[in-house]
Design a protein around this motif. Structure first.
Motif, PDB file in Angstrom:
ATOM      1  N   ILE A   4      13.588  34.855 -16.217  1.00  0.00           N
ATOM      2  CA  ILE A   4      12.211  34.779 -15.755  1.00  0.00           C
ATOM      3  C   ILE A   4      11.317  35.048 -16.952  1.00  0.00           C
ATOM      4  O   ILE A   4      11.588  35.957 -17.746  1.00  0.00           O
ATOM      5  CB  ILE A   4      11.921  35.794 -14.631  1.00  0.00           C
ATOM      6  N   GLY A  26       3.232  32.370  -9.563  1.00  0.00           N
ATOM      7  CA  GLY A  26       4.514  32.016 -10.136  1.00  0.00           C
ATOM      8  C   GLY A  26       5.023  30.707  -9.596  1.00  0.00           C
ATOM      9  O   GLY A  26       4.573  30.223  -8.560  1.00  0.00           O
ATOM     10  N   LYS A  27       5.934  30.134 -10.339  1.00  0.00           N
ATOM     11  CA  LYS A  27       6.586  28.890  -9.941  1.00  0.00           C
ATOM     12  C   LYS A  27       8.064  29.000 -10.313  1.00  0.00           C
ATOM     13  O   LYS A  27       8.416  29.631 -11.301  1.00  0.00           O
ATOM     14  CB  LYS A  27       5.968  27.694 -10.659  1.00  0.00           C
ATOM     15  N   LYS A  28       8.898  28.347  -9.523  1.00  0.00           N
ATOM     16  CA  LYS A  28      10.338  28.345  -9.794  1.00  0.00           C
ATOM     17  C   LYS A  28      10.678  27.239 -10.775  1.00  0.00           C
ATOM     18  O   LYS A  28      11.493  26.366 -10.490  1.00  0.00           O
ATOM     19  CB  LYS A  28      11.123  28.194  -8.497  1.00  0.00           C
ATOM     20  N   GLY A  50      12.214  30.870 -13.328  1.00  0.00           N
ATOM     21  CA  GLY A  50      10.864  31.042 -12.821  1.00  0.00           C
ATOM     22  C   GLY A  50       9.919  31.532 -13.895  1.00  0.00           C
ATOM     23  O   GLY A  50      10.339  32.135 -14.878  1.00  0.00           O
ATOM     24  N   THR A  51       8.642  31.221 -13.701  1.00  0.00           N
ATOM     25  CA  THR A  51       7.579  31.672 -14.590  1.00  0.00           C
ATOM     26  C   THR A  51       6.554  32.407 -13.748  1.00  0.00           C
ATOM     27  O   THR A  51       6.062  31.864 -12.759  1.00  0.00           O
ATOM     28  CB  THR A  51       6.884  30.469 -15.274  1.00  0.00           C
ATOM     29  N   CYS A  74      11.093  39.902  -9.539  1.00  0.00           N
ATOM     30  CA  CYS A  74      12.206  39.782 -10.497  1.00  0.00           C
ATOM     31  C   CYS A  74      13.503  40.264  -9.859  1.00  0.00           C
ATOM     32  O   CYS A  74      14.558  39.648 -10.045  1.00  0.00           O
ATOM     33  CB  CYS A  74      11.906  40.562 -11.772  1.00  0.00           C
ATOM     34  N   MET A  77      14.578  37.684  -7.029  1.00  0.00           N
ATOM     35  CA  MET A  77      15.126  36.448  -7.583  1.00  0.00           C
ATOM     36  C   MET A  77      16.423  36.678  -8.351  1.00  0.00           C
ATOM     37  O   MET A  77      17.061  35.742  -8.803  1.00  0.00           O
ATOM     38  CB  MET A  77      14.095  35.765  -8.480  1.00  0.00           C
TER      39      MET A  77
END
Length: 174
Positions: A4, A26-28, A50-51, A74, A77
């Motif tokens: 991430i 955020g985006k995956k 992800g970001t 975090c 995920m």
């Protein structure tokens, strides 16, 4: 390795200083500067999963909330490692990156790597270099960016494998 990346609004490609009040999102996928890490990771069978991004002004006004949400996401995920940066020589983003990285290390078992340029960030680096592993990187437009990206990924791998990072840190970190 599932990674991430934590970015500010500029490095996520969402706008400049005029967008500093961008809320945490955020985006995956790999956004903005995270795409550079993703290209290197994919060569080794890993990826940016992800970001997370946040405007620096929004972060300053909502630190506790942003830190709590980033930490929870975090963990949820199941990231193997988190990269905070690249912050280049942007002091507001570097501060946010260090504070988020420090919080992640305190609250989770997820390893964190920070990537900061020393220009405009000397005092911040001095304050955090004993708490975090901060990879040396060039200022925006400086030479050596690809080496810094490679070293950041290498340190991520070493941390995930729980290898001894002493020699690496002496050579490539503050």
């Amino acid at each position: 390795m599932k990674v991430i990346v934590l970015l500010d609004q500029m490095q996520a490609g969402l706008g400049g200083k005029e967008k500093a009040n961008t809320p945490l999102g955020g985006k995956k996928l790999a956004m903005g500067a995270a795409d550079t890490y993703d290209k290197v990771l994919k060569k080794n069978g890993s990826e940016v999963m992800g970001t997370f991004y946040c405007g620096t002004d929004y972060y300053q006004g909502n630190k506790a909330e942003v830190q709590r949400k980033v930490t929870k996401m975090c963990e949820k995920m199941q990231a193997d490692v988190v990269i905070a940066g690249p912050t280049y020589d942007y002091p507001e983003f570097a501060t946010m990156a260090c504070e988020l990285a420090d919080q992640l290390q305190k609250e989770t078992a997820i390893p964190v790597v920070v990537s900061i340029a020393i220009e405009k960030n000397q005092t911040l680096i001095e304050d955090y270099q004993k708490l975090l592993t901060i990879v040396k990187m060039p200022k925006k437009g400086g030479t050596g960016l690809s080496d810094s990206i490679d070293r950041t990924i290498e340190l991520c791998q070493l941390k995930v494998e729980q290898s001894d990072i002493t020699e690496f840190v002496q050579q490539y970190c503050y």
